[in-house]
Design a protein around this motif. Structure first.
Motif: not given
Length: 423
Positions: A131-135, A138, A169, A180
């Motif tokens: 994922s990303t920082y917008r996790d 997810h 994270h 993340g």
């Protein structure tokens, strides 16, 4: 060939370059397909009509007709429950952030739920998500309990990373959520490595399950697609036919930079065929369309046919983070996408198709409310991590730094954090 026929049912599909040029790297499209190879490249448009075209000034394009795939009652309710969980959880995060329960940057997922649900709910437990920082969402879609995610956001020892990861994270080894990542693009090489490991287990160690290869989903945004890791990993994944799906959550804004101003060609899905893999553009506000495209992309990867690049055009309903006043996006753009709320759209579809009654859906919403409230109570009551945990999982051999001459962790010394924020 199955990819082309399936993808085109729900989205714009672009075949790999070799398929369009008569090379031997990919088969040609079937004669029955409505997509024909181009003899000459199309002239570049001055305005990118394929990206957010209906909110560009002066362009009032009519919405495309829905082309939903069939879902059973059980599938529809699973999708709805997951999307409602993501929405209610994120709304609660906003409340807790403003009450001082969370710290640092918190990026919410409101509006993008169709992408997470449409893809992740098709995975097996052994499949991986990066994922990303917008996790947060997810993690929830992959099965991480809401209480573990909320506790992590509160910085508590009962969080999925024992309070050391925080909002950006999320990680859970039992759920194969590989993290993340706060810096854009850094998760894509990790996902590519996970896909390589899956292929190695399958081909060399002969350890794959009966369904075929384990699949990795790499989520990232439109802003990431201008970074080098994106191009390098697309090349590597296609070169080695890795079982990975690159999922671009194109919410049209990279923090405060419009996607249309940040890239020379805003149609991201077209970058896939340059490396020999299919590129697909799908309406990321429609979970059923996303699910249809995701199913074929995941099945291709599982069969060993290689990666797919999927661009999901979506929209976030809040600012970039909870510290963002969201003053750069135009009100008509925000209102346009708010009217296409993916949760509301799925609810309407379920009722219209007689898959469930409104009272049944309200019961699901009530249950999710209870789950999220319990998650907050659990996180609030959970203990903070011990000071001795501060340097764990940081150094392979902490004796040279983390442990003092007395054999104790330096962070256990009351003076260790003097002059800094309390741990």
């Amino acid at each position: 060939m199955a990819a082309a026929s399936s993808f085109t049912a729900a989205a714009k599909f672009l075949a790999p370059v070799a398929a369009r040029s008569g090379g031997d790297r990919a088969p040609p499209l079937p004669a029955s397909s409505s997509f024909r190879p181009r003899r000459k490249p199309a002239p570049r448009l001055r305005t990118a009509l394929a990206v957010s075209s209906d909110v560009l000034p002066g362009n009032k394009a009519a919405p495309a007709a829905a082309a939903h795939s069939a879902v059973t009652r059980e599938e529809a309710l699973e999708l709805y429950e997951d999307m409602v969980l993501g929405r209610i959880f994120e709304d609660m995060c906003a409340q807790m952030y403003y009450r001082g329960k969370m710290f640092g940057f918190v990026h919410l997922y409101n509006g993008q739920e169709a992408v997470s649900t449409g893809f992740i709910k098709l995975l097996n437990q052994s499949d991986c998500v990066v994922s990303t920082y917008r996790d947060h969402v997810h993690a929830l879609s992959k099965g991480v309990p809401a209480r573990s995610v909320m506790a992590e956001l509160f910085g508590k020892a009962t969080g999925c990373c024992r309070g050391q990861g925080g909002s950006m994270h999320m990680f859970s080894a039992p759920h194969n959520l590989l993290g993340g990542f706060a810096f854009i693009g850094e998760g894509i090489p990790v996902a590519t490595g996970a896909a390589f490991a899956a292929k190695y287990r399958h081909e060399v160690l002969k350890e794959s399950g009966p369904d075929g290869l384990d699949v990795t989903l790499a989520f990232f945004g439109d802003g990431t697609c201008n970074n080098g890791q994106f191009f390098e990993c697309l090349n590597m994944a296609q070169l080695w036919k890795l079982p990975i799906v690159f999922v671009v959550e194109n919410n049209l804004w990279a923090i405060g930079m419009s996607h249309l101003r940040a890239t020379s060609d805003p149609e991201i899905y077209k970058k896939g065929p340059a490396f020999g893999m299919p590129g697909v553009h799908v309406d990321g506000m429609d979970v059923l369309k996303v699910r249809e495209v995701a199913k074929e992309a995941i099945e291709r990867a599982r069969r060993g046919e290689g990666p797919t690049l999927v661009e999901c055009e979506t929209y976030r309903f809040r600012g970039h983070s909870l510290a963002d006043p969201d003053e750069l996006r135009k009100p008509d753009e925000k209102s346009h996408y708010a009217a296409r709320d993916p949760v509301t759209a799925l609810k309407k579809y379920i009722i219209e198709q007689n898959l469930a009654t409104e009272s049944e859906l309200k019961s699901i919403e009530k249950n999710i409310d209870d789950v999220v409230e319990e998650a907050v109570d659990f996180a609030d009551a959970s203990p903070l991590p011990p000071r001795s945990q501060l340097l764990e999982n940081v150094f392979s051999d902490p004796k040279g730094f983390g442990i003092g001459p007395d054999g104790k962790y330096r962070c256990e010394d009351p003076l260790f954090t003097q002059g800094t924020a309390q741990v």
